[in-house]
Enzyme design. Structure first.
Site, short mmCIF file in Angstrom:
data_model
loop_
_atom_site.label_atom_id
_atom_site.label_comp_id
_atom_site.label_asym_id
_atom_site.label_seq_id
_atom_site.Cartn_x
_atom_site.Cartn_y
_atom_site.Cartn_z
N VAL A 3 0.90 -1.15 0.00
CA VAL A 3 0.00 0.00 0.00
C VAL A 3 0.94 1.20 0.00
O VAL A 3 1.55 1.51 1.02
CB VAL A 3 -0.94 -0.01 1.23
N PRO A 4 1.12 1.84 -1.15
CA PRO A 4 2.25 2.75 -1.36
C PRO A 4 2.16 4.13 -0.71
O PRO A 4 2.05 5.16 -1.38
CB PRO A 4 2.31 2.87 -2.89
N CYS A 5 2.25 4.16 0.60
CA CYS A 5 2.20 5.43 1.32
C CYS A 5 3.42 6.30 1.04
O CYS A 5 3.39 7.51 1.25
CB CYS A 5 2.03 5.19 2.82
N HIS A 6 4.49 5.69 0.53
CA HIS A 6 5.69 6.46 0.20
C HIS A 6 5.45 7.41 -0.96
O HIS A 6 6.22 8.35 -1.17
CB HIS A 6 6.87 5.53 -0.12
#
Length: 179
Positions: free
Chosen positions: A141-144
């Site tokens: 889950v690409p929170c970056h």
């Protein structure tokens, strides 16, 4: 897969950003931590107790092998999308934010305000930041891919050096706020 609803399988992998601990329920990946050594295991157990309840954890490299393989492919630049199941634990709002994060394409960036607006809650910028910080399966889950509205690399649970590495890996262009 993992048998029983009260079992968490876990494994560790080496990566270009350091060791990663992965945890799996019978529904999917539930945790990904950058914490090293025994602290990662303790953190996973405390998190599981809070969100899932009493669980038994067991090391199971075989069950986690598909997840490890996809992460390795990501770090090698061979994978842009993950097709693994996740089992997300959080508040209803957090889950909505994490769903929105999954819509951010590889190599693209969004601001916290962009995410809040896309959710139909443009004033919830701080709440989006808080949910982003609680993401239990970063990278997947690409929170970056979420940055400050001024283009700054703000906040990342794994540390800003890891966030910068992941964005460089994806070839993400510097974010520019749209007028």
């Amino acid at each position: 897969m993992v048998s029983g609803s009260r079992v968490i399988a876990w494994s560790e992998m080496e990566s270009p950003i350091g060791p990663i601990l992965l945890a799996l329920t019978n529904k999917g990946l539930c945790r990904l931590d950058f914490i090293k050594g025994e602290q990662a295991y303790i953190t996973m157990k405390l998190w599981a107790k809070e969100w899932i309840g009493p669980v038994r954890s067991e090391r199971n490299d075989t069950a986690l092998a598909p997840y490890v393989r996809q992460l390795q492919e990501y770090f090698e630049g061979k994978r842009r999308r993950f097709d693994i199941s996740v089992d997300l634990y959080g508040t209803s709002f957090q889950k909505l934010v994490w769903q929105q994060l999954q819509a951010i394409p590889y190599g693209e960036l969004r601001s916290y305000k962009d995410v809040a607006t896309a959710m139909g809650a443009p004033k919830a910028v701080r709440a989006v930041g808080g949910a982003n910080n609680k993401n239990p399966v970063s990278i997947i889950v690409p929170c970056h891919r979420v940055i400050g509205s001024n283009g700054s690399l703000v906040g990342y649970g794994g540390g800003l050096a890891i966030k910068e590495y992941l964005l460089d890996l994806e070839g993400a262009a510097p974010y520019r706020a749209q007028a």
